[in-house]
Design a protein around this motif. Structure first.
Motif, PDB file in Angstrom:
ATOM      1  N   MET A  82       0.834  -1.199   0.000  1.00 47.09           N
ATOM      2  CA  MET A  82       0.000   0.000   0.000  1.00 47.09           C
ATOM      3  C   MET A  82       0.875   1.258   0.000  1.00 47.09           C
ATOM      4  O   MET A  82       0.597   2.216  -0.719  1.00 47.09           O
ATOM      5  CB  MET A  82      -0.926  -0.001   1.221  1.00 47.09           C
ATOM      6  CG  MET A  82      -1.899   1.156   1.247  1.00 47.09           C
ATOM      7  SD  MET A  82      -3.163   1.083   2.538  1.00 47.09           S
ATOM      8  CE  MET A  82      -2.289   0.506   3.951  1.00 47.09           C
ATOM      9  N   PHE A  83       1.944   1.239   0.786  1.00 46.32           N
ATOM     10  CA  PHE A  83       2.877   2.363   0.846  1.00 46.32           C
ATOM     11  C   PHE A  83       3.531   2.603  -0.516  1.00 46.32           C
ATOM     12  O   PHE A  83       3.637   3.733  -0.984  1.00 46.32           O
ATOM     13  CB  PHE A  83       3.920   2.078   1.928  1.00 46.32           C
ATOM     14  CG  PHE A  83       4.791   3.241   2.295  1.00 46.32           C
ATOM     15  CD1 PHE A  83       4.273   4.502   2.507  1.00 46.32           C
ATOM     16  CD2 PHE A  83       6.151   3.056   2.454  1.00 46.32           C
ATOM     17  CE1 PHE A  83       5.090   5.570   2.869  1.00 46.32           C
ATOM     18  CE2 PHE A  83       6.978   4.115   2.806  1.00 46.32           C
ATOM     19  CZ  PHE A  83       6.446   5.373   3.010  1.00 46.32           C
ATOM     20  N   ILE A  84       3.947   1.525  -1.178  1.00 42.40           N
ATOM     21  CA  ILE A  84       4.545   1.626  -2.516  1.00 42.40           C
ATOM     22  C   ILE A  84       3.531   2.182  -3.499  1.00 42.40           C
ATOM     23  O   ILE A  84       3.850   3.063  -4.310  1.00 42.40           O
ATOM     24  CB  ILE A  84       5.082   0.261  -2.973  1.00 42.40           C
ATOM     25  CG1 ILE A  84       6.308  -0.139  -2.139  1.00 42.40           C
ATOM     26  CG2 ILE A  84       5.400   0.260  -4.465  1.00 42.40           C
ATOM     27  CD1 ILE A  84       6.733  -1.590  -2.284  1.00 42.40           C
ATOM     28  N   ASP A  85       2.294   1.690  -3.462  1.00 43.74           N
ATOM     29  CA  ASP A  85       1.244   2.185  -4.364  1.00 43.74           C
ATOM     30  C   ASP A  85       0.995   3.677  -4.157  1.00 43.74           C
ATOM     31  O   ASP A  85       0.759   4.406  -5.124  1.00 43.74           O
ATOM     32  CB  ASP A  85      -0.059   1.414  -4.148  1.00 43.74           C
ATOM     33  CG  ASP A  85       0.014  -0.030  -4.633  1.00 43.74           C
ATOM     34  OD1 ASP A  85       0.910  -0.352  -5.440  1.00 43.74           O
ATOM     35  OD2 ASP A  85      -0.823  -0.840  -4.181  1.00 43.74           O
ATOM     36  N   GLN A  86       1.045   4.142  -2.927  1.00 39.91           N
ATOM     37  CA  GLN A  86       0.766   5.549  -2.621  1.00 39.91           C
ATOM     38  C   GLN A  86       1.960   6.458  -2.898  1.00 39.91           C
ATOM     39  O   GLN A  86       1.775   7.578  -3.367  1.00 39.91           O
ATOM     40  CB  GLN A  86       0.352   5.699  -1.166  1.00 39.91           C
ATOM     41  CG  GLN A  86      -0.978   5.083  -0.840  1.00 39.91           C
ATOM     42  CD  GLN A  86      -1.291   5.102   0.640  1.00 39.91           C
ATOM     43  OE1 GLN A  86      -0.450   5.438   1.469  1.00 39.91           O
ATOM     44  NE2 GLN A  86      -2.514   4.742   0.989  1.00 39.91           N
ATOM     45  N   MET A  87       3.162   6.011  -2.607  1.00 37.23           N
ATOM     46  CA  MET A  87       4.337   6.881  -2.644  1.00 37.23           C
ATOM     47  C   MET A  87       5.258   6.654  -3.840  1.00 37.23           C
ATOM     48  O   MET A  87       5.977   7.572  -4.236  1.00 37.23           O
ATOM     49  CB  MET A  87       5.154   6.727  -1.364  1.00 37.23           C
ATOM     50  CG  MET A  87       4.404   7.108  -0.100  1.00 37.23           C
ATOM     51  SD  MET A  87       4.032   8.861  -0.012  1.00 37.23           S
ATOM     52  CE  MET A  87       5.665   9.539   0.133  1.00 37.23           C
ATOM     53  N   GLY A  88       5.291   5.449  -4.361  1.00 37.74           N
ATOM     54  CA  GLY A  88       6.198   5.144  -5.463  1.00 37.74           C
ATOM     55  C   GLY A  88       7.642   5.429  -5.069  1.00 37.74           C
ATOM     56  O   GLY A  88       8.062   5.160  -3.935  1.00 37.74           O
ATOM     57  N   ASP A  89       8.443   5.952  -5.984  1.00 38.72           N
ATOM     58  CA  ASP A  89       9.853   6.241  -5.729  1.00 38.72           C
ATOM     59  C   ASP A  89      10.056   7.329  -4.678  1.00 38.72           C
ATOM     60  O   ASP A  89      11.153   7.474  -4.141  1.00 38.72           O
ATOM     61  CB  ASP A  89      10.572   6.638  -7.024  1.00 38.72           C
ATOM     62  CG  ASP A  89      10.726   5.465  -7.978  1.00 38.72           C
ATOM     63  OD1 ASP A  89      10.607   4.299  -7.535  1.00 38.72           O
ATOM     64  OD2 ASP A  89      10.982   5.709  -9.181  1.00 38.72           O
ATOM     65  N   ASN A  90       9.016   8.087  -4.349  1.00 39.28           N
ATOM     66  CA  ASN A  90       9.137   9.139  -3.329  1.00 39.28           C
ATOM     67  C   ASN A  90       9.370   8.573  -1.924  1.00 39.28           C
ATOM     68  O   ASN A  90       9.655   9.339  -0.992  1.00 39.28           O
ATOM     69  CB  ASN A  90       7.892  10.030  -3.325  1.00 39.28           C
ATOM     70  CG  ASN A  90       7.796  10.867  -4.578  1.00 39.28           C
ATOM     71  OD1 ASN A  90       8.818  11.263  -5.141  1.00 39.28           O
ATOM     72  ND2 ASN A  90       6.591  11.118  -5.029  1.00 39.28           N
ATOM     73  N   ILE A  91       9.266   7.269  -1.771  1.00 39.05           N
ATOM     74  CA  ILE A  91       9.554   6.632  -0.484  1.00 39.05           C
ATOM     75  C   ILE A  91      10.956   7.012  -0.027  1.00 39.05           C
ATOM     76  O   ILE A  91      11.200   7.213   1.148  1.00 39.05           O
ATOM     77  CB  ILE A  91       9.454   5.084  -0.608  1.00 39.05           C
ATOM     78  CG1 ILE A  91       8.006   4.662  -0.792  1.00 39.05           C
ATOM     79  CG2 ILE A  91      10.083   4.389   0.591  1.00 39.05           C
ATOM     80  CD1 ILE A  91       7.842   3.197  -1.131  1.00 39.05           C
ATOM     81  N   PHE A  92      11.861   7.145  -0.963  1.00 36.92           N
ATOM     82  CA  PHE A  92      13.263   7.382  -0.646  1.00 36.92           C
ATOM     83  C   PHE A  92      13.646   8.853  -0.662  1.00 36.92           C
ATOM     84  O   PHE A  92      14.811   9.184  -0.467  1.00 36.92           O
ATOM     85  CB  PHE A  92      14.164   6.596  -1.615  1.00 36.92           C
ATOM     86  CG  PHE A  92      13.781   5.147  -1.715  1.00 36.92           C
ATOM     87  CD1 PHE A  92      14.008   4.282  -0.671  1.00 36.92           C
ATOM     88  CD2 PHE A  92      13.173   4.663  -2.854  1.00 36.92           C
ATOM     89  CE1 PHE A  92      13.656   2.949  -0.756  1.00 36.92           C
ATOM     90  CE2 PHE A  92      12.818   3.331  -2.958  1.00 36.92           C
ATOM     91  CZ  PHE A  92      13.051   2.471  -1.901  1.00 36.92           C
ATOM     92  N   GLY A  93      12.695   9.726  -0.884  1.00 34.08           N
ATOM     93  CA  GLY A  93      12.988  11.145  -1.021  1.00 34.08           C
ATOM     94  C   GLY A  93      13.051  11.930   0.235  1.00 34.08           C
ATOM     95  O   GLY A  93      12.985  11.661   1.342  1.00 34.08           O
TER      96      GLY A  93
END
Length: 93
Positions: A82-93
């Motif tokens: 769910m976190f990946i679906d919501q944030m995509g590559d911005n997880i690491f930003g």
């Protein structure tokens, strides 16, 4: 009280680290790494992704605790997806 005893060198209730197989999802690798606490398991893990040879990592630990390791693994995987679906590559930003 358990948190503070671990923080200041008290006896640890965690088990020895175990090699975890990654679950691939949309180019990300999800590692389910629940933390054993007082007979229960806290939902925890990490999400990684390779960007042109550089491995980025996002670790997280949730306040949720469940009775079994399998339940913690399943919940962590669902929350990470769910976190990946919501944030995509911005997880690491």
């Amino acid at each position: 009280m358990g948190f503070f005893s671990r923080l200041f060198g008290g006896k640890s209730t965690t088990e020895d680290p175990v090699q975890v197989e990654a679950v691939e999802y949309k180019g990300f690798n999800i590692y389910q790494e629940p933390v054993k606490e007082g007979g229960q398991y806290r939902i925890a893990g990490r999400i990684t992704k390779d960007f042109d040879g550089e491995l980025k990592e996002h670790r997280f630990i949730r306040s949720d605790v469940v009775a079994s390791k399998d339940d913690a693994d399943e919940l962590m995987l669902n929350k990470a997806k769910m976190f990946i679906d919501q944030m995509g590559d911005n997880i690491f930003g």
